[in-house]
Design an enzyme around this catalytic site. Structure first.
Site, mmCIF file in Angstrom:
data_model
loop_
_atom_site.group_PDB
_atom_site.id
_atom_site.type_symbol
_atom_site.label_atom_id
_atom_site.label_comp_id
_atom_site.label_asym_id
_atom_site.label_seq_id
_atom_site.Cartn_x
_atom_site.Cartn_y
_atom_site.Cartn_z
ATOM 1 N N CYS A 96 0.748 -5.265 1.527
ATOM 2 C CA CYS A 96 1.153 -6.553 0.961
ATOM 3 C C CYS A 96 -0.014 -7.176 0.207
ATOM 4 O O CYS A 96 -0.967 -7.679 0.820
ATOM 5 C CB CYS A 96 1.642 -7.495 2.069
ATOM 6 S SG CYS A 96 2.006 -9.153 1.486
ATOM 7 N N CYS A 102 -0.600 -10.881 0.759
ATOM 8 C CA CYS A 102 -1.208 -11.209 2.056
ATOM 9 C C CYS A 102 -2.695 -10.855 2.093
ATOM 10 O O CYS A 102 -3.503 -11.618 2.618
ATOM 11 C CB CYS A 102 -0.530 -10.430 3.185
ATOM 12 S SG CYS A 102 1.244 -10.300 3.047
ATOM 13 N N ASP A 103 -3.064 -9.703 1.587
ATOM 14 C CA ASP A 103 -4.402 -9.170 1.844
ATOM 15 C C ASP A 103 -5.294 -9.019 0.606
ATOM 16 O O ASP A 103 -6.449 -8.628 0.726
ATOM 17 C CB ASP A 103 -4.275 -7.809 2.558
ATOM 18 C CG ASP A 103 -3.567 -7.951 3.900
ATOM 19 O OD1 ASP A 103 -3.773 -8.981 4.552
ATOM 20 O OD2 ASP A 103 -2.802 -7.051 4.281
#
Ligand code: NDP
Length: 307
Positions: free
Chosen positions: A131, A134-135
């Site tokens: 993701c 997200c990261d």
């Protein structure tokens, strides 16, 4: 007969449990095989509203569990192996029992597709991610590789150039599957370099990723590239096997209307199992809430009709 059964213990399922429990429906949550869902595969979640310092994915899930149990949700470690539509209710079959329920909220999620190579396991969530939203933030001024040739690969690699100094996009063929507009954006981005006809053969590193060995899908040649991280964008697989032929699906994802109703009365779906566009923890939470509110309405009508 249960009032509400929730399948899945990710953010969608647990948010549905909080709302259903607070509506005094005493929901039964079956965790599924991946207890806690996809958030347990990531490290710090920095985009969930309300946590300016970020929160560990596993910690967020634990908090949601506690919150749902505080209001009366029952959480059971069990996996739904089958599903039947009956007259006015539905039935869930686990390895141990058959559960009948008036309403069902399906929050079984989707699992990111992984490469399936042995070295991948060592770096899951710690150098190999699924993701970008997200990261990606952890890769400021780093060199990364995005694997895939679809819209996600294009969108995520463009997004990642906000942070990374260089993004390689590795695709196993010589043309992208992505829509033309997404391709154009990708090709225009000076930080992105395409590597065509290549697959990841091996990922190397110690406590973090140091390099990836790519295999040319035409010649079979191996070439090692120094990188700091890998983002997989090779699709998601919705966890809907037991619903095939029983609930309307689109490419495996459950079809819902705007109120999260499926085509089966009393059956609702929330989170990534019905969302192939946003796929975010916060949108999963939102749909979990909506599905629980709809289940509550459905249950009230059902109860009235029996009185
Ligand atoms: P897709 O299934 O569309 O694409 C997956 C890509 O990964 C393909 O290029 C495929 O290669 C490749 N791939 C699959 N398995 C492997 C493997 N084992 N090794 C290497 N490569 C592999 O998934 P997406 O997540 O990109 O998109 C899913 C859906 O979401 C689509 O409908 C898409 O349009 C939509 N979407 C829309 C967006 C938007 O409109 N903003 C943004 C993101 C997604 P090959 O091409 O050879 O099959």
């Amino acid at each position: 007969m249960e009032k509400v059964v929730i399948l899945g213990s990710g953010v969608a399922g647990l948010t549905a449990a909080i709302y259903a429990a607070r509506a005094e429906l005493s929901p039964l949550v079956l965790t599924g095989n991946e207890d806690g869902g996809q958030l347990t595969l990531t490290t710090t979640v920095e985009n969930f509203p309300g946590f300016p310092e970020g929160i560990l994915g596993s910690e967020l899930v634990e908090q949601l569990k506690k919150q749902s149990q505080k209001f009366g949700a029952r959480i059971k470690v069990a996996h739904a192996a089958d599903f039947h539509v009956k007259d006015g209710f539905v039935e869930i079959v686990t390895d141990e029992e058959t559960i009948q329920t008036v309403t069902l909220i399906i929050a079984t999620g989707a699992s990111a597709r992984w490469l399936g190579i042995p070295s991948e396991k060592q770096f899951m969530g710690r150098g190999i991610h699924t993701c970008a939203t997200c990261d990606g933030f952890f890769y400021k001024d780093k060199t990364i590789m995005v694997i895939g040739g679809g819209d996600s690969a294009c969108e995520e690699s463009n997004f990642l150039t906000k942070f990374a100094k260089k993004v390689y996009v590795v695709h196993r063929r010589d043309e992208l599957k992505a829509s033309k507009i997404m391709q154009e954006r990708l090709f225009k981005n000076p930080k992105i370099e395409m590597i065509w006809n290549a697959e990841v053969h091996e990922v190397k590193g110690d406590s973090s990723v140091k390099s990836a060995v790519l295999k040319d899908t035409v010649t079979g040649d191996l070439k090692e590239h120094t990188i700091d991280g890998i983002f997989l964008a090779i699709g998601h697989v919705p966890n809907t096997a037991i619903f095939e032929g029983k609930i309307n699906l689109d490419k495996g994802f459950i079809i819902t209307d705007r109120r999260l109703h499926t085509n089966v009365p009393g059956v609702f779906a929330a989170g990534d199992v019905q969302d192939f566009i946003y796929k975010q923890a916060v949108t999963a939470a939102g749909t979990g809430c909506q599905a629980a509110m709809e289940a509550e309405k459905y249950y009230s009508h059902w109860k009235e009709s029996k009185e």
